[in-house]
Design an enzyme around this catalytic site. Structure first.
Site: not given
Length: 915
Positions: A591, A451, A593, A449
């Site tokens: 996690h 943009s 980073s 699409h």
């Protein structure tokens, strides 16, 4: 071997085979001062130069650990004779070898593409490796399959991607244990019938070859579950494909298929059938309604073209082609599709069926303002911003988009991608590069699409999908950087990615004043889904350059962590368990980073890491302010990378003059700054980038940060010249900028407001000296035209230049500019379209100065070049100038109020028309 690759994608099977040997590590020395890593039963020689010499030396020593080695990696970027001699020793020294990886691709060319290794064959003695189950020969120069491979009866996985194979031998069908075969990115034109005898084969990847037919015997692959034949030249499929009862995945996109066997719809286990981008006009009804079938990019239901086609190939409707001039900002698209080339150099290809109803597409090429540009900390912008409308309207098939850009200077461990905005978030599209000239490249992608789109250079990004079964993620730019996800790390599949940034040791040592300081590559990890993993994830980083696990002082080793939007880096060495080998450090996290290994005697490392990270992202630039020689009121302002200053000045000083460039200052990519004219000088026009007389800039290291403005003064230039200045300040334009910023100038560094001040001089105006006569009106030195037809000033010509675009050569030829001069302008201002146009137009105007009829010649040339829009604009400017001229005459009493009445007219130059 099947257990090793369980739960992994084919692309990571080889890496998983190498890393399945456990975590214990032991250092072995192959020779004096030559370290090699022997981790459990795995031996790697592909991470440093001279791998063949090291392996030969190790084989000569025959340490007892060699008898336990089952996994061997060796780079093929070696001398071919040395490589052959080394491989000859392998069966004797490593008799229990199970996995052998002989890959090229560790080196990259100027465009960032992987370079193939020197391997062209294998010594026959390798057939004696009785336990060998995994053989990876990818990214080499094989033209035929080595004979010894056909004798490896225990071979389970064979990887032959990115070679030069034109055929496969029939004897390949005699390998009784083969379950995985990939031969992508080769030159295969046919397949041997004996391939159908591989009754144990489960996954076969033959994509990106030159296959036009398949042998019927391929239906004999009774265990085959995945078959990839994408990007070939297949025109038909054998009906025997319907006999692959174990098939779950069949990929056939980007071929020339006109039909498919109806029996495919009856395959009991088929979960995905990809038939995109073929020439299918008729598909069995069972497949049309099946949810697992992808048919985009096919002219389903469309009539055949009446034009003749080659035998055996279905005729295809010829796609309309549109070439837009710079005065058009929209174009129609019908269900038939079209190919469009925009005036700004952008190309679009709408396949047939991309839209079901006719639509009108609008486009704009916007200046890269911060609100329209999303960049990561280590990204660089390579293009302007292209906006395509209508936004968010999904096409039935992806639209091809080509964007032209100037390649970045630094390409090592970096890649170029097209970035787009979707639902207020920015995503990077899969991008392919094509070279037009050494200094001009095309970035090609498929867009679902419309943009906003822009071209970005970023550190190489590697990504994978983490499932509940776990996986392995490796960096393609830094082979030593790996992340291992154990089973159970996540409940739902999530996508993770990594980027690795390198910092030169000299910069760090200069920053710290410590010759022994060193750092590892900087690792950035990101993911989708929940922030934490259910099981610890193992991260492997290379030790800082020059540091080995045998000699380092642990008190000097620091693991640093940064989580945006925090300002500082945290030292987490005491919070994790660092497992050190001879070359690597491993630790576990829950996690993601940013992570960085530092080796330094300094104690407070977090603040130093912040400064070093800023240094990685800073660009050293100079600021220039030049005045046009023929028109000092025209001022050119530019911010240049330090290495481009001399070449740029040499090109400009023929037409401009001014002070020396400023001292070197440092700026971040995308940093705002502005130029303020001071001491009696102001901007002589209303501009969208001008706020209260301040010219706004945004610095992008690979774009032309240049603006030309006209200045004026409120001081009396007839009495003396005006000596003013232009100062450059960081940030957006404040409500008040002090005329004297001496206090700010005392503060140097990236946070200082003031950056540089350069002098600007407007010369004294010389008026008429006759008695009783006032001073004549000041005119721009390069007024084009005469009193009868009207005048154009430099400001008017600059406006014309900004409208010509790619049509300027036609206008130049109609103006009488010789073709040889046209070629010289193109050469001198290559990669600078605006510079080409301005130089052509102003050079022609200077030659026409004082000659009658010049303006009419320009209007005529514009009309002959189909630029009626610009011609009308010039006529409007001339009419405005004539009205101002008549008003001026009436005010001075030289003409009657009624223009119909005759009166004395004094021929003189009219007031210059302003934009």
């Amino acid at each position: 071997m099947a257990a090793v690759m369980k739960g992994l994608e084919p692309e990571t099977a080889a890496a998983a085979a190498e890393d399945a040997a456990g975590d214990a590590a032991e250092a072995v020395v192959a020779g004096p001062g030559v370290p090699v890593l022997l981790a459990g039963n795995r031996l790697s020689f592909d991470l440093c130069a001279g791998g063949c010499h090291q392996l030969l030396h190790l084989c000569a020593q025959q340490p007892p650990q060699l008898l336990q080695v089952e996994f061997l990696r060796l780079s093929t970027h070696e001398d071919p004779q040395l490589l052959e001699a080394t491989l000859t020793r392998v069966p004797w020294s490593l008799p229990h070898l199970c996995s052998l990886v002989l890959k090229g691709g560790q080196c990259r060319d100027a465009l960032g593409a992987c370079i193939h290794g020197a391997l062209t064959t294998l010594p026959g003695g390798l057939s004696g490796l009785a336990h060998l189950a995994h053989l990876d020969l990818s990214f080499n120069s094989l033209e035929t399959l080595p004979g010894c491979v056909l004798q490896m009866q225990g071979l389970d996985a064979l990887l032959l991607s990115h070679n030069h194979l034109s055929e496969l031998p029939g004897a390949l069908g005699a390998l009784p244990s083969l379950t995985f075969l990939t031969v992508t990115h080769n030159c295969l034109q046919t397949l041997p019938a004996a391939l159908g005898a591989l009754s144990t084969l489960q996954r076969l990847d033959l994509s990106k070859n030159l296959l036009d037919t398949l042998p019927p015997e391929i239906g004999g692959l009774s265990s085959l579950s995945e078959l990839n034949l994408a990007s070939n030249r297949l025109q038909s499929l054998p009906a025997s494909l319907a006999g692959l009862r174990s098939l779950r995945l069949l990929v056939l996109h980007s071929n020339l298929l006109a039909s498919v066997p109806a029996g495919l719809a009856r395959l009991p286990l088929l979960a995905r059938l990809d038939l995109r981008d073929n020439q299918l006009r008729d598909v069995p009804p069972e497949l049309l309604d099946a949810p697992f079938v992808r048919l985009q990019g096919n002219p389903l239901g469309e009539p055949l073209s009446e034009s003749s086609s080659p035998p055996g190939i279905s005729p295809v409707l010829e796609m309309p082609r549109l070439f837009l001039t710079s005065d058009l900002d929209s174009f129609p698209v019908t269900p038939q599709g079209c190919s469009v080339t925009l005036a700004c150099g952008v190309r679009l290809q709408f396949p047939a069926g991309a839209t079901t109803t006719p639509i009108t597409v609008h486009y704009r090429l916007l200046l890269p303002e911060p609100g329209l540009v999303h960049l990561g900390p280590h990204d660089a912008l390579l293009s302007g911003v292209l906006e395509l409308q209508p936004h968010r309207v999904a096409f039935q098939q992806d639209v091809g988009l080509w964007l032209l850009f100037v390649p970045p200077r630094a390409r090592r461990c970096r890649e170029v991608v097209v970035r787009t905005c979707t639902d207020n978030s920015w995503d990077d599209l899969e991008t392919h590069l094509k070279e037009e000239t050494p200094k001009r490249l095309w970035a090609h992608c498929q867009v679902p699409h419309f943009s906003w789109f822009l071209v970005v250079s970023r550190p190489v990004s590697n990504a994978c999908l983490v499932t509940t079964e776990g996986t392995l993620l490796c960096s393609s730019g830094h082979p030593g950087v790996k992340v291992t996800f154990p089973p159970g790390a996540t409940e739902e599949p999530r996508r993770v990615s990594m980027q690795v940034v390198h910092m030169a040791g000299q910069e760090l040592q200069a920053l710290l004043g410590e010759p022994e300081a060193a750092v590892s590559p900087l690792l950035c990890l990101s993911q989708s889904g929940p922030p934490n993993f259910l099981q610890p994830v193992t991260v492997q980083l290379p030790l800082p350059s020059g540091i080995t696990g045998l000699s380092l002082d642990r008190s000097c080793l620091h693991l640093l962590y940064w989580a945006p939007p925090a300002v500082t880096w945290d030292d987490i060495t005491a919070q994790v368990v660092l497992e050190l080998t001879h070359l690597y450090a491993r630790f576990q996290v829950t996690h993601f980073s940013w992570y960085w290994l530092w080796y330094t005697t300094k104690t407070c490392v977090g603040g130093l890491a912040r400064k070093a990270w800023e240094r990685l992202r800073l660009h050293r630039v100079n600021l220039i302010a030049l005045q046009r020689r023929r028109d000092p009121e025209q001022v050119l302002l530019q911010c240049l990378p330090r290495n481009k200053v001399d070449a740029t000045l040499q090109r400009l000083l023929e037409r401009y003059r001014g002070p020396e460039p400023s001292d070197t200052v440092e700026m971040f990519e995308g940093e705002k700054f502005f130029a303020a004219f001071e001491r009696g000088i102001d901007v002589d026009a209303d501009r969208p980038d001008c706020v209260e007389g301040r010219i706004c800039f945004v610095f992008y290291s690979h774009l032309k940060n240049v603006k030309e403005v006209y200045v004026t003064t409120t001081l009396d230039r007839e009495a003396q010249a005006v000596r003013g200045q232009v100062s450059f300040y960081r940030g957006t334009v404040p409500t008040h900028v002090p005329e004297e910023a001496e206090a700010a100038r005392q503060k140097k560094g990236t946070n200082a407001l003031w950056m540089a001040t350069l002098p600007i001089k407007l010369p004294r105006l010389r008026g008429s000296e006759g008695p009783g006569r006032g001073a004549s009106p000041s005119l721009a030195p390069l007024n084009l035209g005469d009193a009868e037809t009207g005048f154009l000033t430099q400001s008017n010509l600059l406006s014309v230049a900004g409208r010509l675009g790619v049509d300027w050569p036609a206008v130049a030829l109609h103006l009488g500019v010789p073709y040889r001069e046209l070629q010289r302008i193109r050469h001198n201002f290559r990669d600078d379209l605006d510079g080409q146009i301005r130089h052509m137009l102003f050079s022609w105007a200077e030659r026409q100065s004082g000659q009658p009829g010049a303006v009419g010649l320009l209007v005529q040339a514009l009309e002959q070049s189909d630029r009626q829009d610009v011609a009308e604009e010039v006529r409007a400017v001339l009419e405005l100038g004539r009205r101002k001229y008549q008003d001026g005459i009436r005010r001075t009493g030289l003409a009657p109020e009624d223009p119909a009445l005759p009166g004395p007219l004094v021929p003189q130059s009219p007031e210059p028309a302003q934009d």
